[in-house]
Design a protein around this motif. Structure first.
Motif, PDB file in Angstrom:
ATOM      1  N   MET A   1       8.914  -6.026   7.906  1.00  0.00           N
ATOM      2  CA  MET A   1       7.531  -5.628   8.157  1.00  0.00           C
ATOM      3  C   MET A   1       6.673  -5.845   6.913  1.00  0.00           C
ATOM      4  SD  MET A   1       6.316  -2.033   9.464  1.00  0.00           S
ATOM      5  CE  MET A   1       4.712  -1.552   9.710  1.00  0.00           C
TER       6      MET A   1
ATOM      7  N   CYS B   1      -5.662   6.499  12.764  1.00  0.00           N
ATOM      8  CA  CYS B   1      -5.233   6.617  11.367  1.00  0.00           C
ATOM      9  C   CYS B   1      -6.374   6.489  10.391  1.00  0.00           C
ATOM     10  CB  CYS B   1      -4.148   5.610  11.045  1.00  0.00           C
ATOM     11  SG  CYS B   1      -4.617   3.923  11.352  1.00  0.00           S
TER      12      CYS B   1
ATOM     13  N   CYS C   1      -4.371   1.182   5.660  1.00  0.00           N
ATOM     14  CA  CYS C   1      -2.996   0.911   5.264  1.00  0.00           C
ATOM     15  C   CYS C   1      -2.846  -0.540   4.827  1.00  0.00           C
ATOM     16  CB  CYS C   1      -2.052   1.221   6.411  1.00  0.00           C
ATOM     17  SG  CYS C   1      -2.250   0.128   7.824  1.00  0.00           S
TER      18      CYS C   1
ATOM     19  N   ILE D   1      -0.994  -2.842   5.965  1.00  0.00           N
ATOM     20  CA  ILE D   1      -0.941  -3.792   7.078  1.00  0.00           C
ATOM     21  C   ILE D   1      -2.351  -4.189   7.512  1.00  0.00           C
ATOM     22  CG2 ILE D   1      -0.160  -4.159   9.457  1.00  0.00           C
ATOM     23  CD1 ILE D   1       2.116  -3.969   7.365  1.00  0.00           C
TER      24      ILE D   1
ATOM     25  N   TYR E   1       6.922  -2.616  15.575  1.00  0.00           N
ATOM     26  CA  TYR E   1       6.487  -1.221  15.465  1.00  0.00           C
ATOM     27  C   TYR E   1       5.203  -1.015  16.271  1.00  0.00           C
ATOM     28  CZ  TYR E   1       9.756  -0.852  11.545  1.00  0.00           C
ATOM     29  OH  TYR E   1      10.879  -0.850  10.760  1.00  0.00           O
TER      30      TYR E   1
ATOM     31  N   ALA F   1       3.273   1.328  16.917  1.00  0.00           N
ATOM     32  CA  ALA F   1       2.193   2.129  16.342  1.00  0.00           C
ATOM     33  C   ALA F   1       1.409   1.356  15.289  1.00  0.00           C
ATOM     34  CB  ALA F   1       2.758   3.418  15.733  1.00  0.00           C
ATOM     35  N   ARG F   2       1.989   0.253  14.780  1.00  0.00           N
ATOM     36  CA  ARG F   2       1.315  -0.464  13.695  1.00  0.00           C
ATOM     37  C   ARG F   2       0.601  -1.724  14.159  1.00  0.00           C
ATOM     38  NH1 ARG F   2       2.933   1.449   8.799  1.00  0.00           N
ATOM     39  NH2 ARG F   2       0.920   0.653   8.137  1.00  0.00           N
TER      40      ARG F   2
ATOM     41  N   CYS G   1      -3.031  -1.810  13.676  1.00  0.00           N
ATOM     42  CA  CYS G   1      -3.449  -1.972  12.279  1.00  0.00           C
ATOM     43  C   CYS G   1      -3.664  -3.459  11.990  1.00  0.00           C
ATOM     44  CB  CYS G   1      -2.399  -1.420  11.324  1.00  0.00           C
ATOM     45  SG  CYS G   1      -1.906   0.290  11.629  1.00  0.00           S
TER      46      CYS G   1
END
Lengths: 445, 160
Positions: B7, B46, B72, B74, B133, B135-136, B139
């Motif tokens: 990642m 987030c 973040c 990412i 992932y 949840a990411r 992002c």
């Protein structure tokens, strides 16, 4: 109530010392953890789960799960109607659960209203003010009327659930929203309290424990300030009820809201506490079946509380599960639970010694719970959470539904570790060790 | 390589530390037939956010992208990689890259299995690991959403 794999009162392995510094022993904690099936699972490639996100939602003991299943398998029926045996048994389970929850939080049975959650519970109070301001509820509801010039006071530390409903109520009634600021250490700054809570204040709404800083609010001071000016107090007790002894009568608040899923109970259920005389005077908000006395084509009279605020078919199985959770915690003893979690808070706060880690909230363990939010210099909270997750450690990242509080500290997001009765010191140590490696992973200097 | 290292590929960490196109710039060329657009995108879960400005030539190519943001690694690295990728590209190519990147993010870590597509995405293929992932993923898509929206706001999509 089913008692499979549960804690029983009087079990010597679970006795908590009545006073002093006694906390849960290793044996007791092992017995507690064995009650939570989910804690046995592994995550991210077979690693043991370190669940440090209980402030978001707690895990559930087997006895709560069994109680819900047992309700559906043995007693499922509509409550407060029907003349058959199942209806009787379902109603009894539903009302016994209410009594268990009431006893757990120092309330009378008639002072606990089932709600789908704490958010809904706070909205019931806000909309009751709204309806009273439109003339509903008549003279009895006069003290719930708001007009332009009236003020509602909250704090800068509130979860959105105890902020947005009051903003909306102000927008509907012309009342003005004011707030108690937060000091640099994350506690409420009461220096100007007397200038903020005045004769114009009609409602003072605040969190018992911040879901970000973990700070316990000075309830007695705030309740006294509200009483001096005749304002009603609304306590967001979501973080306190699962983690420390709470007695609403003793605290002297007028209303309180708390959720089932954060106190080892099911999702979809929470409770509104209201002083009996206030619930009796309050107009209903959600209307329909089950909350009425006499309905004609022209008008309706309403049932007394708590039924007045429980329109429609209720989430009976969840309510029964929440009652079971209250009983489970009650039998464990909240004084001992609080001492156990105070130890965990002290262990968590040691993260402040890790270079580049800054805790948002009090660094002392007095009047604070094991809810610790933090930032890591040079690494975004989301990335912190990802690295911890890679080691099986579950923390919350983001603004935790408290954007104004984060803005107060000039940050957009934090990571948060939080404990529950089943959390161990070893888990907190694993968290600290993993956190210590985060900056190196991202090459932060 | 662990899934975490898949990642956070080095190229992502580098872009997060030294982002391309960061710092909003005025576009004085707007009055020479250029079209400009700006978009602010927020990821409410987030708190990641980006404000992105795009400058499109009269011929329908991206003349420049500049942006400000916080979030973040990412999300910030993805805007940076995207900026390098689309500068100078005709709008049709930008639309193709946007489609390919969305496909990559839906690939659950498998990638596109298409050499031409992965060549076109260049450094952006480093985000393959992120697609493992759920949840990411949002992002990584934040900057692309800002680019698409700013292009729409510039009016360049209507005229080209």
């Amino acid at each position: 109530m089913t008692t499979t794999a549960t804690v029983r009162p009087g079990d010597p392995a679970l006795e908590v010392e009545p006073a002093g510094t006694g906390t849960l022993s290793t044996t007791e904690l092992t017995a507690v953890r064995a009650d939570f099936p989910l804690l046995e699972r592994t995550v991210r490639g077979g690693q043991p789960l370190v669940y440090l996100d209980s402030a978001a939602t707690s895990q559930k003991p087997q006895v709560v799960l069994d109680t819900e299943v047992d309700f559906y398998e043995q007693r499922n029926a509509a409550v407060h109607r029907g003349a058959h045996q199942l209806a009787e048994e379902a109603t009894e389970a539903y009302e016994q659960a209410r009594a268990a929850v009431a006893a757990f939080v120092g309330a009378d049975e008639g002072e606990i209203v089932w709600q789908p959650g704490a958010t809904a519970a706070i909205n019931v109070v806000a909309y009751a003010f709204s309806n009273a301001s439109l003339g509903r509820g008549g003279e009895a509801a006069a003290r719930f009327r708001l007009a332009p010039g009236d003020e509602i006071v909250v704090t800068e530390a509130e979860h959105h659930a105890n902020l947005v409903p009051w903003q909306e109520l102000c927008a509907r009634t012309g009342a003005v929203l004011r707030w108690i600021p937060v000091a640099d250490d994350g506690r409420l700054d009461l220096a100007d309290l007397d200038a903020i809570v005045t004769d114009r204040t009609k409602v003072l709404a605040f969190a018992h424990v911040s879901n970000v800083t973990g700070a316990v609010a000075p309830v007695a001071t705030l309740v006294a300030a509200a009483r001096r000016v005749g304002a009603l107090t609304v306590l967001d007790a979501c973080q306190s009820v699962p983690n420390m002894p709470v007695d609403f009568h003793e605290l002297g608040v007028d209303f309180a809201a708390f959720s089932g899923h954060k106190m080892l109970g099911p999702t979809g259920v929470g409770a509104l506490y209201g002083r009996r005389e206030l619930l009796e005077a309050m107009p209903p908000t959600v209307t329909g079946g089950s909350m009425v006395e006499v309905v004609t084509m022209e008008s309706t009279t309403y049932a007394p509380p708590p039924q007045r605020f429980e329109a429609g078919t209720q989430m009976v199985a969840q309510a029964v599960g929440m009652g079971c959770a209250a009983q489970y915690l009650g039998e464990l003893g909240m004084a001992g639970v609080a001492r156990h979690e105070a130890e965990l808070a002290a262990e968590m706060l040691k993260i402040a010694e890790i270079p580049g880690v800054r805790v948002i909230g009090p660094l002392d363990t007095a009047n604070r719970l094991a809810v610790v939010s933090f930032v890591v210099d040079g690494v975004h909270a989301h990335d912190v959470g990802q690295v911890l997750d890679d080691k099986g450690i579950a923390v919350r990242v983001g603004h935790h539904c408290a954007q104004p509080l984060h803005r107060r500290f000039g940050i957009a997001a934090t990571a948060r570790a939080s404990a529950s009765v089943y959390t161990t010191v070893e888990e907190v140590v694993a968290f600290r060790e993993a956190l210590a490696g985060v900056r190196a992973f991202f090459g932060a200097e | 390589m662990s899934t975490l290292e898949q990642m956070y590929q080095q190229v992502i960490l580098d872009h997060a530390k030294h982002p391309v196109g960061r710092g909003l710039v005025d576009v004085p060329s707007a009055d020479h037939g250029h079209l400009t657009g700006e978009s602010h995108q927020v990821n409410p879960t987030c708190g990641d956010e980006v404000t992105l400005r795009v400058d499109v030539t009269p011929e329908g190519a991206v003349a420049g992208v500049s942006w400000e943001g916080q979030g973040c690694s990412i999300s910030q690295a993805s805007v940076s990689v995207m900026t390098s990728l689309v500068e100078g590209a005709p709008l049709a190519e930008v639309a193709r890259l946007d489609g390919l990147f969305h496909d990559l993010m839906s690939s659950r870590g498998k990638g596109l299995d298409d050499d031409d597509a992965e060549d076109a995405l260049g450094d952006a293929t480093a985000f393959t690991g992120v697609s493992q992932y759920p949840a990411r993923i949002k992002c990584a898509l934040l900057g692309w959403a800002a680019l698409k929206d700013s292009l729409a706001r510039s009016g360049a999509l209507a005229t080209n």
